[in-house]
Motif scaffolding. Structure first.
Motif, short mmCIF file in Angstrom:
data_model
loop_
_atom_site.label_atom_id
_atom_site.label_comp_id
_atom_site.label_asym_id
_atom_site.label_seq_id
_atom_site.Cartn_x
_atom_site.Cartn_y
_atom_site.Cartn_z
N GLY A 254 43.48 19.07 20.30
CA GLY A 254 44.93 19.07 20.45
C GLY A 254 45.35 19.26 21.89
N TRP A 255 44.41 19.61 22.75
CA TRP A 255 44.83 19.56 24.15
C TRP A 255 43.66 19.20 25.07
CZ3 TRP A 255 44.06 22.54 28.63
CH2 TRP A 255 43.29 23.69 28.48
N SER B 160 46.54 28.27 21.52
CA SER B 160 46.68 27.14 20.61
C SER B 160 47.41 27.59 19.34
CB SER B 160 45.26 26.67 20.29
OG SER B 160 45.21 25.96 19.11
N PRO B 161 48.28 26.74 18.80
CA PRO B 161 49.06 27.15 17.62
C PRO B 161 48.23 27.07 16.35
CG PRO B 161 49.63 24.91 18.20
CD PRO B 161 48.62 25.37 19.22
N GLU C 22 51.93 21.57 22.88
CA GLU C 22 51.54 22.43 21.76
C GLU C 22 50.96 23.75 22.23
OE1 GLU C 22 48.70 20.11 19.62
OE2 GLU C 22 50.26 19.08 18.49
N GLU D 261 53.63 25.36 14.52
CA GLU D 261 54.11 24.36 15.48
C GLU D 261 54.92 25.09 16.54
OE1 GLU D 261 57.22 20.62 15.41
OE2 GLU D 261 56.54 21.49 13.53
N LEU D 262 54.50 24.97 17.78
CA LEU D 262 55.20 25.65 18.88
C LEU D 262 56.55 25.00 19.09
CD1 LEU D 262 55.01 27.78 21.20
CD2 LEU D 262 54.02 25.98 22.60
N TYR E 93 57.33 29.84 16.93
CA TYR E 93 56.63 28.83 16.14
C TYR E 93 57.39 28.56 14.85
CZ TYR E 93 52.58 29.90 19.07
OH TYR E 93 51.72 30.08 20.13
#
Lengths: 216, 216
Positions: free
Chosen positions: A27-28, A170-171, A205, B196-197, B211
């Motif tokens: 995701g990143w 990270s979420p 994110e 979700e940020l 979030y």
């Protein structure tokens, strides 16, 4: 790091260096143009998270990694389908993303392993302070980056040997496994450094935090 | 929350609702102009952290708290020097900072306690879903805020009853005690919501994350 403090899930192994469950680098980092360039691939995402990834590569003269970050499994060095008849040379493939000397903390001695692209893995069996000394010598005045995993980073933090700490939140919730701050759990106050927030970058994110570590 | 995931240190008690060690609310929330106004004091800091504190107070029609956030000790309700001959009325003093109905999760029944400034504490002994139902009814269409502590927030998250999560990351390491995500430790994947940020604000020391909780 997941929002609940994990760098990897439970059941780490040679084939699953991030353990079970979501991988907080997904995701990143793995998608950035910077990381893809490090592994010799084109394309990838640009933007604030890529800027942070790029910034983190600047001025690094050597890395220190735990054995799972090299790709060592629980047993002694052996074979693996990825490497055919060759001995296991880590899970990063022939051209690892480090491009500097890398000092791998392990209990299993092994001769240095020179890879493509400037990465040479050195296997250190006499502890974190020895690894840091060797990495500093090899870095030639540049920075030494402790690349993980959680256990290694946590040990260096507890030993008062870290100047700056980058945490990318990270979420995700992982719920167990490799915790970044595991050395401090239930420990005495004196081992825990104070932190000073010196930079925040918000990706789409992920929140990229950088702290100065104020060791006692 | 401390960077290592704690909302409070070990050894929580009536007199020490944040337990031993550093209090992650120190250094930002308790100093803000918004919080000081909530407790009837003047002055306080302005800036991004105060803006976040103010935003978090808007549109709240009721709170849910755990017993330690009210200021209940481990025993039944008793006396305390702060209250002289009166029964214990919580550690917030005569004019608590809530100014709405507050539903306190406890095992000890007690009649509602009307305080100054619009706060009434209601004591709920039949569980988190009942408390949420009662809080929703009392909120009259406004939001219900789960004010903590860690155990209560974690239980509501695990039950899939949280829509938004605000986490304020303090540059401290606490090393043990009340963990925000303790309900998920070692648990099954299905209980863990995705996040979700939706907003980041950087204060001078603290990073304020918000979030959306994507419940299953």
């Amino acid at each position: 790091m997941s929002l609940d403090g994990c760098l990897a899930g439970p059941n780490l192994s040679r084939e699953r260096p991030f353990g079970d469950g979501p991988n907080p680098l997904d995701g990143w980092f793995l998608q950035t143009r910077t990381f893809r360039a490090q592994i010799g691939e084109e394309g990838g995402e640009t933007g604030p998270s890529d800027d942070v990834a790029a910034e983190s590569m600047v001025g690094i003269g050597a890395y220190i990694l735990g054995r799972n970050m090299f790709g060592g499994g629980p047993g002694p060095w052996g074979e693996h389908p990825q490497w055919g008849d060759e001995p296991w040379r880590g899970w990063w493939g022939p051209n690892p993303p480090y491009h500097t000397p890398v000092f791998v903390l392990t209990h299993h001695p092994r001769d240095p392993l020179e890879m493509e692209g400037g990465t040479t893995f050195h296997f250190v069996t006499d502890g974190i302070e020895s690894a840091l000394r060797q990495a500093r010598d090899a870095a030639g005045g540049k920075d030494v980056r402790i690349g993980g995993g959680a256990s290694v980073a946590s040990q260096y933090l507890a030993a008062g040997l870290v100047d700056e700490l980058e945490v990318h939140i990270s979420p995700t919730l992982i719920g167990g496994g490799a915790r970044l701050f595991q050395s401090f759990h239930g420990g005495d106050d004196e081992k825990r450094p104070a932190l000073e927030l010196i930079r925040t970058v918000t990706g789409p994110e992920v929140t990229h935090l950088k702290y100065r570590v104020l060791n006692h």
